[in-house]
Motif scaffolding. Sequence first.
Motif, mmCIF file in Angstrom:
data_model
loop_
_atom_site.group_PDB
_atom_site.id
_atom_site.type_symbol
_atom_site.label_atom_id
_atom_site.label_comp_id
_atom_site.label_asym_id
_atom_site.label_seq_id
_atom_site.Cartn_x
_atom_site.Cartn_y
_atom_site.Cartn_z
ATOM 1 N N THR A 1 -4.739 50.667 69.452
ATOM 2 C CA THR A 1 -3.984 49.570 68.865
ATOM 3 C C THR A 1 -4.951 48.457 68.495
ATOM 4 O O THR A 1 -5.786 48.059 69.307
ATOM 5 C CB THR A 1 -2.950 49.034 69.864
ATOM 6 O OG1 THR A 1 -2.079 50.110 70.228
ATOM 7 C CG2 THR A 1 -2.128 47.911 69.251
ATOM 8 N N VAL A 2 -4.871 48.003 67.268
ATOM 9 C CA VAL A 2 -5.795 46.956 66.809
ATOM 10 C C VAL A 2 -5.011 45.751 66.303
ATOM 11 O O VAL A 2 -3.900 45.889 65.780
ATOM 12 C CB VAL A 2 -6.733 47.463 65.686
ATOM 13 C CG1 VAL A 2 -7.723 48.475 66.236
ATOM 14 C CG2 VAL A 2 -5.943 48.050 64.526
ATOM 15 N N SER A 3 -5.625 44.612 66.448
ATOM 16 C CA SER A 3 -5.004 43.378 65.978
ATOM 17 C C SER A 3 -5.239 43.242 64.471
ATOM 18 O O SER A 3 -6.361 43.442 63.984
ATOM 19 C CB SER A 3 -5.621 42.197 66.720
ATOM 20 O OG SER A 3 -5.570 41.059 65.896
ATOM 21 N N ALA B 1 -5.285 40.622 62.952
ATOM 22 C CA ALA B 1 -6.132 39.452 62.714
ATOM 23 C C ALA B 1 -7.571 39.903 62.483
ATOM 24 O O ALA B 1 -8.320 39.272 61.748
ATOM 25 C CB ALA B 1 -6.052 38.502 63.901
ATOM 26 N N GLU B 2 -7.944 41.039 63.105
ATOM 27 C CA GLU B 2 -9.298 41.565 62.912
ATOM 28 C C GLU B 2 -9.322 42.759 61.961
ATOM 29 O O GLU B 2 -10.302 42.977 61.246
ATOM 30 C CB GLU B 2 -9.901 41.985 64.266
ATOM 31 C CG GLU B 2 -11.370 42.379 64.188
ATOM 32 C CD GLU B 2 -11.965 42.733 65.558
ATOM 33 O OE1 GLU B 2 -11.212 42.682 66.559
ATOM 34 O OE2 GLU B 2 -13.158 43.072 65.607
ATOM 35 N N GLY C 1 -12.232 47.090 68.571
ATOM 36 C CA GLY C 1 -11.463 45.893 68.897
ATOM 37 C C GLY C 1 -11.273 45.684 70.384
ATOM 38 O O GLY C 1 -10.697 44.692 70.799
ATOM 39 N N ASP D 1 1.960 42.164 64.414
ATOM 40 C CA ASP D 1 0.599 41.725 64.144
ATOM 41 C C ASP D 1 -0.430 42.732 64.639
ATOM 42 O O ASP D 1 -1.584 42.416 64.845
ATOM 43 C CB ASP D 1 0.345 40.355 64.780
ATOM 44 C CG ASP D 1 0.595 40.373 66.283
ATOM 45 O OD1 ASP D 1 1.067 41.422 66.778
ATOM 46 O OD2 ASP D 1 0.316 39.370 66.948
ATOM 47 N N SER D 2 0.014 43.971 64.856
ATOM 48 C CA SER D 2 -0.942 44.989 65.276
ATOM 49 C C SER D 2 -0.772 46.250 64.437
ATOM 50 O O SER D 2 0.254 46.466 63.790
ATOM 51 C CB SER D 2 -0.780 45.302 66.769
ATOM 52 O OG SER D 2 0.455 45.920 66.997
ATOM 53 N N GLU E 1 -9.498 47.400 72.684
ATOM 54 C CA GLU E 1 -8.357 48.030 73.366
ATOM 55 C C GLU E 1 -8.700 49.485 73.683
ATOM 56 O O GLU E 1 -9.561 50.081 73.049
ATOM 57 C CB GLU E 1 -7.110 47.969 72.477
ATOM 58 C CG GLU E 1 -6.577 46.557 72.243
ATOM 59 C CD GLU E 1 -6.116 45.883 73.531
ATOM 60 O OE1 GLU E 1 -5.411 46.551 74.331
ATOM 61 O OE2 GLU E 1 -6.478 44.719 73.761
#
Lengths: 282, 100
Positions: A46-48, A50-51, A28, A4-5, A30
């Motif tokens: 690293t980004v989610s 979800a966003e 995001g 999920d990332s 991080e």
Amino acid sequence: MADDSGVWMYAVAESMSPERFRDVAGVGGEPVRTIAAGGLAAAVTTVSLAEFGEQALRRNLEDLGWLEKVARIHHEVIEVVGRHGPVLPMRLATIYAGDASAAAMLTQRAEDFSAALRRVTGRAEWGVKIFVSRRTAEAGSSDDDGGGTGGSGPGAAFLRRRRALLAARENAKVAAAADAEQIHLALGGLAVASYARPPQDPQLTGRSEKMVLNGAYLVDQEAAAGFAAAVHRLGTERPDLRVELTGPWPPYSFAVVGDPDESTAGRRGGSGERALGEETAL
Amino acid sequence: MNDGGRQSPGPAARPARSGGELVPAAGSAPAAAHEEYSPGLQYQRIALVDLLDRLLAGGVVVSGEVRLAIADVDLVTISLRALIASASSVAAHGGEEGSP
């Protein structure tokens, strides 16, 4: 790396030390870190998903607050890298599935990236925007009005003035476009590469003035002062134009890896890039 | 706009690199340049329009990359919509477009 990332990439350089980003929060939230591969380094976060996943990204890009925040962070990281040496900015929203695919890309395109880095070494991008005001046209026609009163009644005089005004505006537009092209060529002569970006929409500039030139110029460090002076001179010599200089920018408009045609959608004048390549002797 | 094939007519022998002492280093410089050359504008930060102009249409795009992100064209149009929507609400006061 979790499913999920993803990995957001800001910039590529020959090398970079992660400590440079200690004070920078990435998109995001991080931290910004580095990935080394193929003799190069990339700044990433690293980004989610979800966003930053495709669906979320589509939605978020329409949110100006979100877009501005992300754009400024992206730019800041690129600038931090650029302070320590040549940098190639990545297009906003370049997101890889994980470190492994980001590293694989670096390795695969290492030669192209290195060549592109050499082209921008010791150079910065400068922007020159030229606006032409409507007043220019109106001033031109009001001169004519003074002499043309030998008419037949106020109605005819009004129409005559009206026509003269419109014609003057049209002439001014044509003249401004020709001016802009000449200026672009002249400024290009002071740069190692140039690119006429599409003029910005008046809705975005928030001005009634029309932008006739939105030029980007890749200029050697030692020529930068001369370039700025030339732009400044232009502004003084041509009060009818509003001339704006921005920069130095990271080489956003000249960050081309491999075939110039594959990068930067809408780029015109790929030959400018080739001239740039010939020019560079390192 | 013709910008094809031009080359620098500059002197054949270039001076040694000065390390850019003549111009401010990247960073706060864009704002400085704005102030110096167009005093009417006081940008504390880079104007968002100028930034997005470059970020959305500039930068490296590697073909065949394993990008999760959306296509370039979408990026520009989608973000432009957001920009224009916001700009038109801001420009309510500045619209002196009195053309017939």
